[in-house]
Design a protein around this motif. Structure first.
Motif, PDB file in Angstrom:
ATOM      1  N   GLU A  48       0.838  -1.198   0.000  1.00  0.00           N
ATOM      2  CA  GLU A  48       0.000   0.000   0.000  1.00  0.00           C
ATOM      3  C   GLU A  48       0.870   1.242   0.000  1.00  0.00           C
ATOM      4  N   SER A  49       0.368   2.280  -0.639  1.00  0.00           N
ATOM      5  CA  SER A  49       1.099   3.540  -0.727  1.00  0.00           C
ATOM      6  C   SER A  49       0.099   4.690  -0.714  1.00  0.00           C
ATOM      7  N   THR A  50       0.498   5.801  -0.094  1.00  0.00           N
ATOM      8  CA  THR A  50      -0.363   6.983  -0.075  1.00  0.00           C
ATOM      9  C   THR A  50       0.510   8.216   0.066  1.00  0.00           C
ATOM     10  N   GLY A  51      -0.092   9.378  -0.130  1.00  0.00           N
ATOM     11  CA  GLY A  51       0.640  10.631   0.015  1.00  0.00           C
ATOM     12  C   GLY A  51       1.076  11.199  -1.311  1.00  0.00           C
ATOM     13  N   THR A  52       1.855  12.285  -1.243  1.00  0.00           N
ATOM     14  CA  THR A  52       2.309  13.012  -2.426  1.00  0.00           C
ATOM     15  C   THR A  52       3.624  12.441  -2.929  1.00  0.00           C
ATOM     16  N   PRO A  53       3.735  12.137  -4.236  1.00  0.00           N
ATOM     17  CA  PRO A  53       5.025  11.657  -4.760  1.00  0.00           C
ATOM     18  C   PRO A  53       6.143  12.639  -4.412  1.00  0.00           C
ATOM     19  N   ASP A  54       7.274  12.114  -4.040  1.00  0.00           N
ATOM     20  CA  ASP A  54       8.356  12.977  -3.564  1.00  0.00           C
ATOM     21  C   ASP A  54       9.705  12.421  -3.994  1.00  0.00           C
ATOM     22  N   ASP A  55      10.681  13.297  -3.886  1.00  0.00           N
ATOM     23  CA  ASP A  55      12.074  12.890  -4.042  1.00  0.00           C
ATOM     24  C   ASP A  55      12.837  13.498  -2.873  1.00  0.00           C
ATOM     25  N   PHE A  56      12.367  13.184  -1.664  1.00  0.00           N
ATOM     26  CA  PHE A  56      12.901  13.810  -0.470  1.00  0.00           C
ATOM     27  C   PHE A  56      14.269  13.214  -0.104  1.00  0.00           C
ATOM     28  N   PRO A  57      15.114  14.014   0.583  1.00  0.00           N
ATOM     29  CA  PRO A  57      16.486  13.560   0.861  1.00  0.00           C
ATOM     30  C   PRO A  57      16.597  12.494   1.942  1.00  0.00           C
ATOM     31  N   SER A  58      15.564  12.316   2.766  1.00  0.00           N
ATOM     32  CA  SER A  58      15.634  11.333   3.855  1.00  0.00           C
ATOM     33  C   SER A  58      14.427  10.414   3.809  1.00  0.00           C
ATOM     34  N   VAL A  59      14.563   9.280   4.490  1.00  0.00           N
ATOM     35  CA  VAL A  59      13.457   8.336   4.564  1.00  0.00           C
ATOM     36  C   VAL A  59      13.457   7.674   5.933  1.00  0.00           C
ATOM     37  N   PHE A  60      12.253   7.476   6.459  1.00  0.00           N
ATOM     38  CA  PHE A  60      12.066   6.658   7.664  1.00  0.00           C
ATOM     39  C   PHE A  60      11.598   5.298   7.181  1.00  0.00           C
ATOM     40  N   PHE A  61      12.483   4.291   7.309  1.00  0.00           N
ATOM     41  CA  PHE A  61      12.236   2.950   6.778  1.00  0.00           C
ATOM     42  C   PHE A  61      12.394   1.997   7.954  1.00  0.00           C
ATOM     43  N   TRP A  62      11.269   1.530   8.525  1.00  0.00           N
ATOM     44  CA  TRP A  62      11.331   0.938   9.849  1.00  0.00           C
ATOM     45  C   TRP A  62      10.262  -0.135  10.021  1.00  0.00           C
ATOM     46  N   ASN A  63      10.606  -1.188  10.762  1.00  0.00           N
ATOM     47  CA  ASN A  63       9.608  -2.151  11.207  1.00  0.00           C
ATOM     48  C   ASN A  63       8.890  -1.563  12.416  1.00  0.00           C
ATOM     49  N   VAL A  64       7.745  -0.915  12.171  1.00  0.00           N
ATOM     50  CA  VAL A  64       7.017  -0.276  13.272  1.00  0.00           C
ATOM     51  C   VAL A  64       6.378  -1.332  14.182  1.00  0.00           C
ATOM     52  N   ILE A  65       6.170  -2.528  13.676  1.00  0.00           N
ATOM     53  CA  ILE A  65       5.924  -3.707  14.500  1.00  0.00           C
ATOM     54  C   ILE A  65       7.067  -4.667  14.207  1.00  0.00           C
ATOM     55  N   ALA A  66       7.859  -4.977  15.222  1.00  0.00           N
ATOM     56  CA  ALA A  66       9.042  -5.818  15.021  1.00  0.00           C
ATOM     57  C   ALA A  66       8.645  -7.252  14.680  1.00  0.00           C
ATOM     58  N   PRO A  67       9.476  -7.947  13.879  1.00  0.00           N
ATOM     59  CA  PRO A  67       9.179  -9.335  13.530  1.00  0.00           C
ATOM     60  C   PRO A  67       9.593 -10.331  14.607  1.00  0.00           C
ATOM     61  N   SER A  68       9.924  -9.827  15.791  1.00  0.00           N
ATOM     62  CA  SER A  68      10.462 -10.696  16.842  1.00  0.00           C
ATOM     63  C   SER A  68       9.469 -10.993  17.961  1.00  0.00           C
ATOM     64  N   TRP A  69       8.243 -10.495  17.854  1.00  0.00           N
ATOM     65  CA  TRP A  69       7.229 -10.838  18.858  1.00  0.00           C
ATOM     66  C   TRP A  69       6.759 -12.266  18.635  1.00  0.00           C
ATOM     67  N   ASN A  70       6.811 -13.089  19.668  1.00  0.00           N
ATOM     68  CA  ASN A  70       6.283 -14.451  19.590  1.00  0.00           C
ATOM     69  C   ASN A  70       4.808 -14.501  19.983  1.00  0.00           C
ATOM     70  N   ASN A  71       4.171 -13.337  19.981  1.00  0.00           N
ATOM     71  CA  ASN A  71       2.778 -13.217  20.435  1.00  0.00           C
ATOM     72  C   ASN A  71       1.847 -12.925  19.254  1.00  0.00           C
ATOM     73  N   GLU A  72       0.646 -13.447  19.316  1.00  0.00           N
ATOM     74  CA  GLU A  72      -0.401 -13.013  18.396  1.00  0.00           C
ATOM     75  C   GLU A  72      -0.804 -11.587  18.769  1.00  0.00           C
ATOM     76  N   ILE A  73      -0.983 -10.737  17.751  1.00  0.00           N
ATOM     77  CA  ILE A  73      -1.406  -9.355  17.958  1.00  0.00           C
ATOM     78  C   ILE A  73      -2.730  -9.173  17.216  1.00  0.00           C
ATOM     79  N   ARG A  74      -3.786  -8.935  17.968  1.00  0.00           N
ATOM     80  CA  ARG A  74      -5.110  -8.834  17.342  1.00  0.00           C
ATOM     81  C   ARG A  74      -5.306  -7.497  16.650  1.00  0.00           C
ATOM     82  N   ARG A  75      -4.794  -6.425  17.251  1.00  0.00           N
ATOM     83  CA  ARG A  75      -4.897  -5.110  16.610  1.00  0.00           C
ATOM     84  C   ARG A  75      -3.702  -4.261  17.021  1.00  0.00           C
ATOM     85  N   ALA A  76      -3.160  -3.537  16.037  1.00  0.00           N
ATOM     86  CA  ALA A  76      -2.066  -2.603  16.288  1.00  0.00           C
ATOM     87  C   ALA A  76      -2.403  -1.265  15.648  1.00  0.00           C
ATOM     88  N   ASP A  77      -2.179  -0.188  16.386  1.00  0.00           N
ATOM     89  CA  ASP A  77      -2.368   1.172  15.883  1.00  0.00           C
ATOM     90  C   ASP A  77      -1.055   1.915  16.039  1.00  0.00           C
TER      91      ASP A  77
END
Length: 268
Positions: free
Chosen positions: A158-187
């Protein structure tokens, strides 16, 4: 010849002592911590992230967890090796941990050759009652903004927002792949230090599936995800209209850390 051999033997032993972590470790391709699924289920997981102009992140994670009997607490894993630059380390510093509104004991550990920083949260001398408990974890991580071309070729669900060629990027696992738990909802809410252009998001590995309610408003990105199986990441990539701040770097990837330590250089 005998004198040469006497000089070589100490040098070889020193070299072996420095390199043995690299030679005998599985390498940076490690899939991360794994193990049996945790019976504790996260019914709600709120992540609130703020990144300042220096590229340093402050995060608050509020976890509503459903406990069976006989459990002491939870484990939180952080991968300190930046997936986008093998020379960058991003070690978390914990500022506060609460359980049901009160302070709770926790212990900081290392796993996988100091690749993963682990918070073992809970009182080892007592177990939590059956039912709902709420954890709040506050921490900081330095240097989370990467150059704008990082991840530019990756496909997202999925993608949204205005097309850009900005000098920086935030590229991050906002939910880490290391949780051994089921997560029913994340905000997730991410506040960045300058205007955000395009925001891209995926749930799971590869292209994965679309995040829900991915929205960009000025400098803030929000999104949600539901029904995450254990060890399922949620990845966000957002362009930021800000020159990339310097990141502290090391000579090599994390497999060298045990031999050479983490003495950092001053620039990218």
């Amino acid at each position: 010849m005998g004198r040469l051999v006497k000089w070589l033997i100490p040098l070889l032993l020193i070299g072996f002592g420095l390199l043995w972590p690299v030679v005998f470790h599985g390498g940076a391709g490690s899939s991360g911590p794994s193990g049996p699924e945790d019976p504790v289920v996260f019914s709600d997981y709120d992540v609130d992230v703020s990144v300042d102009a220096a590229g340093d992140m402050t995060a608050v994670e509020t976890i509503t967890a459903e406990f069976p009997g006989g459990r002491h607490g939870i484990f939180r894993y952080w991968d300190v090796a930046n997936q986008n630059n093998p020379r960058v380390r991003q070690k978390p510093e914990i500022t506060s941990v609460l359980l049901d509104g009160d302070t709770v004991p926790y212990q900081m550990l290392w796993e996988d050759g100091e690749r993963f920083r682990v918070a073992k949260i809970g009182d080892p001398d007592s177990t939590l009652s059956y039912g709902t408990h709420v954890f709040e974890i506050r921490y900081t991580i330095p240097g989370v903004l990467d150059p704008g071309d990082i991840g530019a070729g990756k496909e997202f669900a999925e993608s949204t927002g205005t097309p850009d060629d900005f000098p920086s990027v935030f590229f991050w696992n906002v939910i880490a792949p290391s949780w051994n738990n089921e997560i029913r909802r994340a905000d997730i809410t991410v506040r960045l230090p300058a205007e955000v252009g395009t925001a891209q998001c995926s749930v799971g590995y590869g292209v994965g599936r679309a995040c829900e309610d991915l929205t960009v408003r000025g400098t803030t990105v929000t999104l949600s995800a539901q029904n995450l199986a254990p060890r399922t990441p949620v990845t966000l990539r957002a362009g930021v209209d800000l020159p990339t701040p310097p990141q502290n770097t090391l000579p090599g990837d994390f497999t060298w850390d045990r031999g050479l330590g983490r003495s950092r250089s001053g620039g990218p």
